[in-house]
Write an enzyme that holds these catalytic residues in place. Structure first.
Site, PDB file in Angstrom:
ATOM      1  NE  ARG A 111      -2.597  -2.498   2.526  1.00  0.00           N
ATOM      2  CZ  ARG A 111      -2.671  -2.825   3.800  1.00  0.00           C
ATOM      3  NH1 ARG A 111      -3.189  -1.991   4.663  1.00  0.00           N
ATOM      4  NH2 ARG A 111      -2.225  -3.988   4.213  1.00  0.00           N
ATOM      5  CD  GLU A 157       0.454 -11.354  18.044  1.00  0.00           C
ATOM      6  OE1 GLU A 157      -0.037 -10.918  16.990  1.00  0.00           O
ATOM      7  OE2 GLU A 157      -0.213 -11.721  19.023  1.00  0.00           O
TER       8      GLU A 157
HETATM    9  P1  AMP Z   1       3.995  -2.519  11.443  1.00  0.00           P
HETATM   10  O1  AMP Z   1       5.274  -3.065  10.870  1.00  0.00           O
HETATM   11  O2  AMP Z   1       3.527  -3.288  12.657  1.00  0.00           O
HETATM   12  O3  AMP Z   1       4.088  -1.034  11.692  1.00  0.00           O
HETATM   13  O4  AMP Z   1       2.861  -2.774  10.376  1.00  0.00           O
HETATM   14  C1  AMP Z   1       2.681  -1.915   9.327  1.00  0.00           C
HETATM   15  C2  AMP Z   1       2.160  -2.597   8.098  1.00  0.00           C
HETATM   16  O5  AMP Z   1       1.100  -3.499   8.397  1.00  0.00           O
HETATM   17  C3  AMP Z   1       1.623  -1.571   7.136  1.00  0.00           C
HETATM   18  O6  AMP Z   1       2.126  -1.864   5.840  1.00  0.00           O
HETATM   19  C4  AMP Z   1       0.120  -1.715   7.215  1.00  0.00           C
HETATM   20  O7  AMP Z   1      -0.423  -1.640   5.934  1.00  0.00           O
HETATM   21  C5  AMP Z   1      -0.143  -3.061   7.861  1.00  0.00           C
HETATM   22  N1  AMP Z   1      -1.091  -2.989   8.988  1.00  0.00           N
HETATM   23  C6  AMP Z   1      -0.814  -3.252  10.293  1.00  0.00           C
HETATM   24  N2  AMP Z   1      -1.885  -3.100  11.072  1.00  0.00           N
HETATM   25  C7  AMP Z   1      -2.904  -2.719  10.271  1.00  0.00           C
HETATM   26  C8  AMP Z   1      -4.288  -2.363  10.475  1.00  0.00           C
HETATM   27  N3  AMP Z   1      -4.863  -2.391  11.690  1.00  0.00           N
HETATM   28  N4  AMP Z   1      -5.003  -1.983   9.411  1.00  0.00           N
HETATM   29  C9  AMP Z   1      -4.454  -1.940   8.183  1.00  0.00           C
HETATM   30  N5  AMP Z   1      -3.166  -2.262   7.919  1.00  0.00           N
HETATM   31  C10 AMP Z   1      -2.392  -2.644   8.938  1.00  0.00           C
END
Ligand code: AMP
Length: 176
Positions: free
Chosen positions: A64, A101
């Site tokens: 995205r 996780e």
């Molecule tokens: P992180 O590495 O944990 O910051 O996760 C970020 C990535 O996971 C991004 O590319 C987001 O598109 C996706 N992501 C994580 N949580 C969500 C959520 N609640 N809704 C949509 N996309 C999420």
């Protein structure tokens, strides 16, 4: 004016409960992308908040981050560089791993995507734990380049992902 625009964008994010698994409230950005005024407003706000920051390129994180990153790169008049999941980029790559996780994942960049001294903006739709963004920062450093700023449409505040990215400046449009 900015507040009105932020409110407008907020109305184009759809909450989808229990996707992709139970307990996750998924922030769906497809209504924002489908509305040309909302998408333009989003990219305009990102550019304004970068406030004339001079950068050599924009990096988008799969997948995205590609949509927002490519449009922002065009707006800023610089090139776009994809950071992808392992095994997707065809030429020689650098790799950075990050914890999930359960287990770990990784992201990759082409070794010749950046030159030492380059300053880039890193874009994704959302920051949750910040693991993906931090790994992307590591990739930029492996290239000898620097992250001038991170830009996210959405910040999930409770997860405190932005802490992983200090001291790099972080721009977020919508905080939840
Ligand atoms: P992180 O590495 O944990 O910051 O996760 C970020 C990535 O996971 C991004 O590319 C987001 O598109 C996706 N992501 C994580 N949580 C969500 C959520 N609640 N809704 C949509 N996309 C999420």
């Amino acid at each position: 004016m900015t507040d009105e625009r932020v409110k407008f964008l907020r109305g184009r994010i759809r909450d989808v409960p229990d996707f992709p698994k139970e307990g996750i409230l998924f922030k769906d950005i497809t209504p924002l992308l489908a509305d040309v005024e909302a998408f333009r407003t989003c990219i305009q706000l990102m550019a304004e908040k970068l406030d004339g920051e001079s950068v050599s390129s924009v990096i988008g994180i799969e997948s995205r981050g590609f949509m927002f990153g490519a449009a922002l790169a065009d707006k800023l008049g610089v090139g776009f560089i994809p950071v992808r999941k392992p095994g997707k980029l065809p030429a020689a790559t650098y790799r950075a791993e990050y914890d999930l996780e359960y287990g770990s994942d990784a992201v990759e960049i082409h070794q010749d995507a950046l030159a030492p001294g380059d300053r880039v903006v890193v874009v994704d739709d959302l920051i949750a734990t910040g693991g993906t963004a931090k790994a992307t920062k590591d990739l930029v450093h492996q290239c000898g380049a620097q992250v001038a700023a991170f830009v996210f449409v959405i910040n999930l505040l409770a997860l405190e992902g932005t802490k992983k990215l200090t001291p790099t400046p972080i721009i977020t449009l919508l905080d939840y």
